[in-house]
Design a protein around this motif. Structure first.
Motif, PDB file in Angstrom:
ATOM      1  N   GLY A 130       1.289  -1.322   0.092  1.00  0.00           N
ATOM      2  CA  GLY A 130       0.315  -0.350   0.110  1.00  0.00           C
ATOM      3  C   GLY A 130       1.363   1.578  -0.113  1.00  0.00           C
ATOM      4  O   GLY A 130       0.500   2.367   0.272  1.00  0.00           O
ATOM      5  N   SER A 131       2.323   1.621  -0.810  1.00  0.00           N
ATOM      6  CA  SER A 131       3.265   2.155  -0.012  1.00  0.00           C
ATOM      7  C   SER A 131       2.518   3.336  -1.065  1.00  0.00           C
ATOM      8  O   SER A 131       2.113   2.757  -2.095  1.00  0.00           O
ATOM      9  CB  SER A 131       4.496   1.543   0.453  1.00  0.00           C
ATOM     10  N   SER A 132       3.439   4.509  -1.242  1.00  0.00           N
ATOM     11  CA  SER A 132       3.089   5.236  -1.893  1.00  0.00           C
ATOM     12  C   SER A 132       4.013   5.780  -2.489  1.00  0.00           C
ATOM     13  O   SER A 132       5.346   6.174  -1.300  1.00  0.00           O
ATOM     14  CB  SER A 132       2.521   7.067  -1.608  1.00  0.00           C
ATOM     15  N   ASN A 177       2.781   7.829  -8.894  1.00  0.00           N
ATOM     16  CA  ASN A 177       2.433   9.050  -9.353  1.00  0.00           C
ATOM     17  C   ASN A 177       3.676  10.346 -10.006  1.00  0.00           C
ATOM     18  O   ASN A 177       4.605  10.414  -8.585  1.00  0.00           O
ATOM     19  CB  ASN A 177       1.113   9.208  -8.427  1.00  0.00           C
ATOM     20  N   VAL A 178       3.616  11.054 -10.828  1.00  0.00           N
ATOM     21  CA  VAL A 178       4.077  11.930 -10.843  1.00  0.00           C
ATOM     22  C   VAL A 178       3.690  13.044 -10.548  1.00  0.00           C
ATOM     23  O   VAL A 178       2.638  13.449 -11.067  1.00  0.00           O
ATOM     24  CB  VAL A 178       4.734  12.559 -12.632  1.00  0.00           C
ATOM     25  N   LEU A 179       4.476  14.509  -9.317  1.00  0.00           N
ATOM     26  CA  LEU A 179       3.355  15.597  -9.369  1.00  0.00           C
ATOM     27  C   LEU A 179       4.064  16.504 -10.015  1.00  0.00           C
ATOM     28  O   LEU A 179       5.847  16.468  -9.959  1.00  0.00           O
ATOM     29  CB  LEU A 179       4.129  15.644  -7.634  1.00  0.00           C
ATOM     30  N   SER A 180       4.077  17.472 -10.681  1.00  0.00           N
ATOM     31  CA  SER A 180       4.810  17.908 -11.750  1.00  0.00           C
ATOM     32  C   SER A 180       4.484  19.355 -11.389  1.00  0.00           C
ATOM     33  O   SER A 180       3.745  20.108 -11.507  1.00  0.00           O
ATOM     34  CB  SER A 180       4.321  17.974 -12.879  1.00  0.00           C
ATOM     35  N   ALA A 224       0.224  10.934  -0.998  1.00  0.00           N
ATOM     36  CA  ALA A 224       0.425  10.003   0.053  1.00  0.00           C
ATOM     37  C   ALA A 224       0.102   9.291   0.818  1.00  0.00           C
ATOM     38  O   ALA A 224       0.496   8.218   1.292  1.00  0.00           O
ATOM     39  CB  ALA A 224       1.697  10.305   0.615  1.00  0.00           C
ATOM     40  N   SER A 225      -1.360   9.901   0.741  1.00  0.00           N
ATOM     41  CA  SER A 225      -1.882   9.316   1.599  1.00  0.00           C
ATOM     42  C   SER A 225      -3.571   8.549   1.052  1.00  0.00           C
ATOM     43  O   SER A 225      -3.158   8.536   0.410  1.00  0.00           O
ATOM     44  CB  SER A 225      -2.491  10.457   2.613  1.00  0.00           C
ATOM     45  N   ILE A 231      -5.253   6.029  -7.214  1.00  0.00           N
ATOM     46  CA  ILE A 231      -4.865   6.539  -8.101  1.00  0.00           C
ATOM     47  C   ILE A 231      -3.463   6.222  -7.864  1.00  0.00           C
ATOM     48  O   ILE A 231      -2.444   6.640  -6.798  1.00  0.00           O
ATOM     49  CB  ILE A 231      -5.010   8.237  -7.929  1.00  0.00           C
ATOM     50  N   THR A 232      -3.131   5.905  -9.775  1.00  0.00           N
ATOM     51  CA  THR A 232      -1.377   5.486  -9.867  1.00  0.00           C
ATOM     52  C   THR A 232      -1.417   5.596 -11.073  1.00  0.00           C
ATOM     53  O   THR A 232      -2.137   5.652 -12.206  1.00  0.00           O
ATOM     54  CB  THR A 232      -1.244   3.994  -8.933  1.00  0.00           C
ATOM     55  N   GLY A 233      -0.330   6.079 -11.842  1.00  0.00           N
ATOM     56  CA  GLY A 233       0.303   6.329 -12.589  1.00  0.00           C
ATOM     57  C   GLY A 233      -0.075   8.131 -13.661  1.00  0.00           C
ATOM     58  O   GLY A 233       0.355   7.528 -14.555  1.00  0.00           O
TER      59      GLY A 233
END
Length: 245
Positions: A130-132, A177-180, A224-225, A231-233
């Motif tokens: 379950g990690s992010s 996930n990508v944080l832009s 992160a939560s 939500i992934t990718g």
């Protein structure tokens, strides 16, 4: 009211300033045990002192595989796992096409692509169910900027990593996930662009202001939560709308 990252173990590379610092501060406030990395011990010490709480700094170069190994050995010994990995360390400088040097190319790709790849890959044995994993991208992944083509390419590569890794890790229950960010006020931007340039950047933002490290940190907490548990990718733009035109 429960905190969103209660009892989570988080590692943030490039956590001593800018976006990484903002995320570390928010993560601690939300209940996480945080490890930050950076190249300059003095900056790391200042960050730990300013943030306070359950935070620890580990001096490391994000482009060094030996340093990455050492970071995870320390995290394994002291925390035993990683619930949130924010691969945020990055490097940028101008490099005009026609004048690009091998040194500029290698330095940019070594930190932003090679270092990030191995920072995530070497964390796999420690990543919990379950990690992010959050990768710092940029609006540069889809937009071109003058004298920034090598940097732009590294951010496009990071975006591609997320798409590939969620398939590679199918069944592991690890979200990536990508944080832009868009135009964000950080020490790095201040060193690269003077006030006149930053004013021109601001004028292009539909929301009418530059972003802050805390704007990005709040989005990082979301990714992160458990709020983003399905939500992934994705690439999440936190840019005041700049990437949309």
């Amino acid at each position: 009211m429960s905190r969103k990252l209660e009892n989570k173990v988080a590692v943030i590379t490039g956590g001593s300033a800018g976006i990484g610092f903002g995320a570390a501060k928010r993560f601690v406030e939300e209940g996480a045990r945080v490890f930050i990395t950076g190249r300059r011990q003095g900056e790391l010490d200042k960050a730990v002192a300013e943030i306070g709480g359950d935070i620890e700094a580990i001096q490391a170069d994000a482009a060094s595989l030996a340093d990455i190994d050492r970071v995870y050995e320390i995290v394994k010994e002291r925390a035993g796992r990683i619930d949130v990995l924010f691969a945020n360390a990055g490097f940028y400088e101008f490099g005009t096409f026609g004048e690009i040097t091998e040194e500029h190319f290698d330095k940019t790709f070594d930190t932003n692509v090679r270092g990030l790849l191995f920072a995530v890959q070497k964390a796999l044995p420690l990543l919990s169910k379950g990690s992010s994993v959050i990768l710092t991208g940029s609006i540069a992944s889809i937009k071109g900027f003058p004298s920034f083509s090598v940097y732009d390419a590294t951010k496009a590569a990071i975006r591609s990593f997320a798409r590939g890794w969620i398939v590679d890790l199918k069944g592991r229950d690890i979200r990536i996930n990508v944080l832009s960010p868009g135009h964000t006020e950080t020490p790095g931007l201040s060193a690269l662009a003077d006030q006149n340039v930053r004013d021109m950047m601001k004028a292009n933002v539909p929301l009418g202001r530059m972003g802050t490290s805390d704007d990005l940190a709040r989005a990082a907490v979301f990714l992160a939560s458990e709020d983003s548990s399905y939500i992934t990718g994705i690439e999440l733009f936190v840019d005041g709308g700049v990437a949309q035109f």
